[in-house]
Design a protein around this motif. Structure first.
Motif, PDB file in Angstrom:
ATOM      1  N   UNK B 354       0.885  -1.214   0.037  1.00  0.00           N
ATOM      2  CA  UNK B 354       0.095  -0.075   0.105  1.00  0.00           C
ATOM      3  C   UNK B 354       0.940   1.217   0.065  1.00  0.00           C
ATOM      4  N   UNK B 355       0.881   1.870  -1.047  1.00  0.00           N
ATOM      5  CA  UNK B 355       1.575   3.325  -0.946  1.00  0.00           C
ATOM      6  C   UNK B 355       0.741   4.455  -1.054  1.00  0.00           C
ATOM      7  N   UNK B 356       1.388   5.406  -0.495  1.00  0.00           N
ATOM      8  CA  UNK B 356       0.355   6.853  -0.526  1.00  0.00           C
ATOM      9  C   UNK B 356       0.608   7.599  -1.677  1.00  0.00           C
ATOM     10  N   UNK B 357       1.987   7.294  -2.302  1.00  0.00           N
ATOM     11  CA  UNK B 357       1.959   7.972  -3.666  1.00  0.00           C
ATOM     12  C   UNK B 357       2.731   7.179  -4.592  1.00  0.00           C
ATOM     13  N   UNK B 358       2.968   7.575  -5.819  1.00  0.00           N
ATOM     14  CA  UNK B 358       3.557   6.787  -6.863  1.00  0.00           C
ATOM     15  C   UNK B 358       2.657   5.905  -7.668  1.00  0.00           C
ATOM     16  N   UNK B 359       2.695   5.406  -8.755  1.00  0.00           N
ATOM     17  CA  UNK B 359       1.954   4.351  -9.392  1.00  0.00           C
ATOM     18  C   UNK B 359       2.590   2.722  -8.850  1.00  0.00           C
TER      19      UNK B 359
END
Lengths: 429, 429, 429
Positions: B354-359
């Motif tokens: 789970x990332x808050x930014x980036x694809x």
């Protein structure tokens, strides 16, 4: 926050006991392995109960009532006088003072157990279980608390300064309080028991009796490391007010001292005997932990390595001297590892410690006063106490038991009933 | 608060080392068991000292000085430049920055030791102790810190974004930094050493050489779990700012990944050979821990199970390919378990994180850049470094030592001198 | 702060599992030792996955949705209804409520695994691995969560007061929730499996089949202590709001209860058989931990000793009654140690606990209601569930397997392939 950290560190201390128990049994004979483990567990158990019941009263804690004696014009705080059966400790409060008191009881309970386990290593393969229980009770109830009070309970050694303008005796992780006391009792017990049958021939030559499970011994070293990090950290916080960052240093130093001790023993045994000795290397590791604990939160990592290296080197020679020159049969090397390296660690406080006040010479002198007390008072006391107990309950198993092994003799069953073992090497018939 | 949590988690890491040491020796021969344990302890010890002395300087930490190189118009932070002998770390302060720095040193010291222990498993039963010590020093002093700096010390892999508008390479618990690096060194060492005598017949058939103590192997798995929970938690807090609730997730995920890995190996070996293989099941458990550590604080419990299951499955096949197809003799399966599952874990960060930014594609690409660096740069470097050392200090024991076992050959005494063992099965005479 | 303490305590719980696994295999035969360890690891693994997937939903937590049934004019909260696959638990928040929820999942995951491991001890040497996995899933997914919900999830036993003006049923450390449930399943399994071949002669005489590695059994006791201190502390904080100082009491009480249990078993076996029995002493130690956990944060140290002593005494007699009178073959003593001592611990809550409200009689009654539920509902449910599973997947290995040992039969390889063991004592041919 620091006290929560202290509590969690205390919870790791039984791993030091677990590691030492594995080491003790692994360095002994297979025919006494179950006995060695049960003796370790019983020593911990008796010590815990007796310390909570009466020992804690004598060990006391900073701020608790104490007995004082006037000599030379000054008052000497020589014995704690807290309540028996932990009556003065309350677990339902939320104040930091009450929490400190409870933590002191908790740490003392495990520390007394560690001290009581150490002599087992010197008495392996011949010390009977009943006397072991009695001796553990004596240590945890009376003798350990005495010295613990002097150092950690605000007693006279901690307060040398008040009476003499000297710095106080410092032992942050128990190198003296736990290790030298336990190792000295190991010496007393080894003297009383005499060597195992077959250890020395009639002309005084020593027979090597190798430990029966070196894998467990070395595994025990790593397990003990975790317990030791907990012990050193907890005692530093509780008795010397160490902060969180200092505790990080304690953890690093414990690892480095153990490493230095082990590698020194590897290098020295390799240089002397052409092959490294695994048992002595394990002893070097523990010696590093023991020596490093005295100054654990007040030395740099580099000093921690030095302390460990010297401890490991010292122990390889000391074990040989006790075994070959003094003919003291100490199967686990407890005397050298705990008393020997422990005293070195106490001196190292004076040599390497960072102090905010006092001269280095003054600190060194205070440490020597503590060591002199251990050698001049505690060792004779331990010897006399055990000699007295031995009168009433003979410590040593009889000759048949020595040949059969403690497991069959005292427990009626072996530790490894399904494994085939070499039954009678090392034993003259 | 989080940093106190981090410190206590670090104190559990030696249990990972203790577990791995037990597993390594248990999967080897009884005639080399004491040697395997002593080698593990020495690798930890040397790594700790060398890392504190010089490795930490190169590993560095966020905010410390570093060496940078200009290429392609941008600056690449490729090497830390903190002080030697931990000179920049102070343990007497109370500020969080100083505490973080001290914790980074402490975590790195244990992490380097873990990395150094991994190749022992591939070199079991034939790698000599002297070269083990030198190779551990090389790894902990130079090679491990290089990659650790790139990922955990603010180096170029962590900062892919700054230079390329990509997300940074992420390795929360050390699946790449510790496990792939260690496992790659295992591969290098296994290549250099060649297989054990009797492992392959003249026509290339492999002989199964079962581990000598499966009880210890499986016990080591559970002990290692505790250490791994500490390791993943500590690194997540320190390098990725994980909060307390995230750490609960780390603990849950570690257990689930290990469980998935173990059960996958049980199911697959049962399906293929009709009976579950206990050694491979243990390897599956550790593979789950290894793979799960990369994304430990950024995946859901369900993803943690998936990661573990795939790791366990992967390892059962990979160990067979290395043993039968590639004829690489890796007694403990270290290459597959640590390098193989570790790389899978790094990919899984991109797939499940789970990332808050980036694809997701960008993150996956960043992870592949990291893996390419491990395979294309670190593995050759490790191979070259060990090949060079092997020139000066031959890694492999001589033929007699292979037959006698490392215990008698290198230590002069067996691990279990009182137990009767089958002395010569598996060895052609 | 307390929740961080709780988290770290949870991280120690796997050491309880590690200790119990060692004890189980050590009290069994060498020919089934690898199987015993693999079964323990698989039981933990399956339980973790199944509990997270579905069990947690039924176990629920205070404040979560639940199923209620109206009977006798009042509503009975009988089943949790949280989301499956931990869907309601989020690990990225910072609020204490979310943290508590995550901790409840984490603790439950390990607790279910502990409960699932206990019956293995009663089924040692004859319970097949496949059914073990299914039975663990049944326990962790359905049966354990039921009772856990009633006691720790705000269910009807915890809320006896709301419906009856009685105090709630109290089980601070899981003596009922984990131990009696696990031990009752052990009884069900032992009934279903029947005794090992050769355990009873045709005229009903029992043959003693000693454990094959007592060193590991006693080492496991000390390791389990650390895990138990973590378990008792974590559950007391999470479900009963214990504060830090109370947790110090929990740690002290765990050590004292274990000590009392062990020493009582040593004394009684010595008095009865003239020599202390090491296996029963280990069982006494664990019985002390089990019994002490029910009231861990609400009794004085003296009461903790008493609880442990009575547990240790009880277990020595109870094991004999099950073995000789009832002819239930329970190699590890799980029924007596976990179910027997666990019920005693639940009663001891009523006898020794410090309560802020309610009469002692009322509390004692509430505890008896809980015990009646365990004996009258949970035991039959466990028996029926396992009987049903046994229909489809026969629990017991065939006669050949009993003779060969579970390792060869089910895993295709022994635990100690290089050690020479006595192959056929205790087995009639």
């Amino acid at each position: 926050m620091n006290l929560v950290l202290c509590l969690l560190c205390i919870m790791l201390i039984p791993l030091a006991a677990a590691g030492l128990a594995l080491i003790h049994q692994g360095l002994g004979r297979s025919r006494s392995a179950a006995h060695a483990m049960l003796a370790s567990v019983c020593a911990m158990a008796i010590s815990a109960i007796v310390f909570v019941a009466i020992g804690f009263s004598f060990a006391g804690f900073a701020g608790a009532p104490f007995h004082s004696i006037a000599a030379g014009g000054v008052g000497w705080d020589w014995l704690g006088a807290a309540g028996f059966f932990a009556s003065g400790v309350h677990f339902d409060g939320v104040d930091p003072v009450g929490l400190s008191k409870a933590l002191t009881l908790c740490l003392g309970m495990f520390a007394a157990g560690l001290a009581a386990m150490i002599p087992l290593s010197a008495g392996t393969d011949r010390w009977r279980l009943g006397p072991i229980c009695l001796a553990s009770a004596l240590l945890a109830g009376l003798i350990y608390p005495l010295f613990a009070h002097w150092v950690w309970g605000g007693g006279w050694l901690a307060q040398l300064g008040t009476n003499f303008g000297m710095p106080g005796f410092v032992d942050m992780g128990g190198a003296g309080v736990i290790q030298v006391v336990g190792g000295s009792m190991g010496l007393a017990v080894a003297w009383i028991l005499g060597p195992r049958r077959g250890k020395y021939s009639d002309d005084g030559m020593a027979t090597a009796i190798p430990g029966h499970n070196i894998v467990q011994v070395l595994f025990g070293c790593v397990v003990a490391l975790v317990g030791w990090m907990g012990l050193d950290s907890a005692a530093s916080i509780l008795f010397y007010g160490a902060g969180v960052t200092q505790v990080v240093g304690v953890v690093i130093n414990a690892m480095l001292s153990a490493s230095g001790g082990c590698l020194a023993a590897v290098a020295i045994t390799r240089a002397r005997y052409r092959k490294p000795d695994a048992s002595l290397s394990a002893n070097g590791w523990i010696a590093g932990l023991v020596a490093g604990s005295a100054a654990c939160a007040m030395v740099s990592p580099v000093a921690a390595i030095d302390i460990g290296v010297i401890a490991g080197a010292l122990v390889t020679y000391m074990i040989e001297i006790f075994e070959l020159k003094l003919q003291v049969d100490d199967p686990g090397g407890a005397i050298s590892v705990h008393a020997g390296a422990g005293m070195w660690g106490l001196i190292a406080v004076g040599l390497f410690g960072h102090f905010s006040d006092g001269t280095r010479g003054g600190h060194l002198l205070a440490q020597l006063v503590g060591i002199a007390t251990l050698l001049g008072f505690m060792l004779p006391l331990l010897y006399a106490g055990n000699l007295l107990l031995n009168r009433f309950v003979p410590y040593r198993v009889d000759n048949d038991g020595d040949w059969q092994g403690m497991d069959i003799r005292e427990l009626g069953a072996g530790a490894y009933p399904e494994f085939v073992v070499h039954a009678d090497e090392f034993v003259p018939r």
